[in-house]
Enzyme design. Structure first.
Site, PDB file in Angstrom:
ATOM      1  N   HIS A 267      64.607   9.152 -19.324  1.00 19.62           N
ATOM      2  CA  HIS A 267      63.746   9.774 -18.540  1.00 19.62           C
ATOM      3  C   HIS A 267      63.486  11.381 -18.801  1.00 19.62           C
ATOM      4  O   HIS A 267      62.292  11.802 -18.595  1.00 19.62           O
ATOM      5  CB  HIS A 267      64.201   9.736 -16.872  1.00 19.62           C
TER       6      HIS A 267
ATOM      7  N   HIS B 227      70.266   6.161 -20.131  1.00 15.37           N
ATOM      8  CA  HIS B 227      69.003   5.793 -19.231  1.00 15.37           C
ATOM      9  C   HIS B 227      68.395   6.903 -18.652  1.00 15.37           C
ATOM     10  O   HIS B 227      67.145   7.240 -18.949  1.00 15.37           O
ATOM     11  CB  HIS B 227      69.706   4.749 -18.220  1.00 15.37           C
ATOM     12  N   GLU B 228      69.312   7.762 -17.939  1.00 10.86           N
ATOM     13  CA  GLU B 228      68.776   9.102 -17.494  1.00 10.86           C
ATOM     14  C   GLU B 228      68.247  10.305 -18.549  1.00 10.86           C
ATOM     15  O   GLU B 228      67.375  10.702 -18.354  1.00 10.86           O
ATOM     16  CB  GLU B 228      69.788   9.927 -16.875  1.00 10.86           C
TER      17      GLU B 228
HETATM   18 ZN   LIG Z   1      66.063   5.344 -14.152  1.00  7.02          ZN
END
Ligand SMILES: [Zn+2]
Length: 374
Positions: A71, A67-68
């Site tokens: 980004h 998830h990170e």
């Molecule tokens: Zn996030």
């Protein structure tokens, strides 16, 4: 901040783990072992349950990391500097050295994480479906269904519209586009984050009072965490707005007390540190600047040797870590100040010392600008 440590590097991005993550690891493993696995697979031994719970929690950890990373990768493609990712409590933060340059960029970076979580949820649910008919498939089915569910929840939670959650960033991007002001958009989005945090605290406590068990206090805890994060990220944006665009030379202290390279440390302590009350001094060999001597550098030398060791020997050499050019943005100066350079930087141009800049100088600039309504 030494609450985290580095575990590795992916795509040139440092991955760090905050110590709070170990609490989470244990809580999730315990929840899985005593609740999820015990209920759906009662035949498993205690040891097997904990082993599976531990492995599943590692997969959850990998999910949060993906998830990170999503980004970070989108941020980097948009030209933003990413210094690292820290995984903590209920997720992670990507450390960006810059704010997004436009609402569109902010939006793309913000949605990348939840999209990754949604994709992971589908992948895990698909795996659960595939392994179910296999021999021993019940374990895989339980584990992957759980992982799919948690990733789905991660996507939903992160999309809640409170800054600095991803949904709050989406909200900020929209407000920023509508109003044209990043600071104002951040203020409103952070207020939403604050309100959301309060709601979670109140909700968590009420659920607990109604007998929903200790898991409801977890919600209150996350709410409290969100409030802290909303406040600090708002302060950072305000600070940044107040000081960026101002070059270091307009904030620095020009007339600096310095010490000659050949005098011993005991002399420096008695005649400079005690008398001038500065925690650091530039060191000169004749006309040549050789470095910045901090109190920590003196402390590194045993006190009984202070009479023999000279400033030259104790001073770390000039480097990127302790110098900055006079044209650099004051914000960058603030970011670069660390304990290593005793929170100050030598302002150097063509090898000549122009001045010294401290955190106090930058805070003074901020206060003046605020008082002037700038
Ligand atoms: Zn996030």
């Amino acid at each position: 901040m030494t609450r985290s440590f580095r575990i590795g590097r992916l795509f040139g991005i440092d991955i760090e783990i905050d110590y709070t993550w170990f609490i989470v690891f244990f809580l999730f493993a315990a929840l899985l072992s005593t609740d999820v696995l015990a209920n759906s697979l009662p035949g498993l031994s205690l040891g097997a349950r904990w082993l599976i719970a531990g492995l599943t929690t590692l997969l959850l950890f990998a999910s949060v990391l993906l998830h990170e990373l999503s980004h970070s990768v989108v941020a980097r493609r948009s030209g933003l500097g990413i210094t690292g990712i820290t995984l903590f409590l209920f997720g992670g933060v990507s450390k960006m050295s810059d704010e997004p340059k436009s609402p569109g960029v902010e939006f793309r970076i913000a949605v990348a994480g939840p999209l990754a979580s949604v994709a992971l949820a589908f992948v895990f649910l698909a795996i659960a479906h595939v392994v179910r008919p296999l021999p021993g498939g019940a374990i895989g089915n339980t584990v992957f269904t759980w992982l799919g569910g948690v990733n789905g929840m991660l996507a939903v939670f992160n999309l809640l519209p409170g800054f600095p959650l991803d949904g709050g960033r989406v909200l900020r991007a929209g407000l920023w586009r509508a109003m044209g002001s990043l600071a104002e958009a951040t203020r409103i989005a952070a207020t939403f984050g604050h309100a959301l945090g309060l709601l979670m605290i109140v909700g968590g406590i009420m659920l607990f009072a109604l007998g929903a068990g200790f898991r409801s206090l977890w919600l209150a805890f996350i709410g409290w965490f969100l409030i802290q994060a909303a406040q600090s990220s708002y302060r950072q944006v305000v600070l940044r707005q107040a000081i960026s665009g101002v070059p270091v030379e307009r904030v620095m202290t020009g007339d600096v007390k310095w010490v000659p390279a050949d005098i011993p440390l005991d002399h420096i302590v008695n005649e400079y540190v005690m008398r001038h009350n500065h925690p650091a001094f530039p060191v000169f060999d004749q006309d040549r600047l050789i470095g910045l001597l901090c109190l920590a550098d003196i402390r590194n030398v045993p006190q009984e040797r202070w009479a023999q060791v000279t400033a030259r020997e104790a001073t770390p050499p000039l480097s990127q870590a302790n110098t900055i050019s006079p044209q650099t943005d004051a914000w960058d100066a603030l970011v670069r100040m660390s304990a290593e350079n005793c929170g100050r930087l030598l302002v150097v141009e063509d090898g000549l010392l122009r001045g010294i800049i401290t955190r106090t100088d930058i805070m003074r600039l901020m206060r003046h600008r605020r008082e002037l309504g700038l």
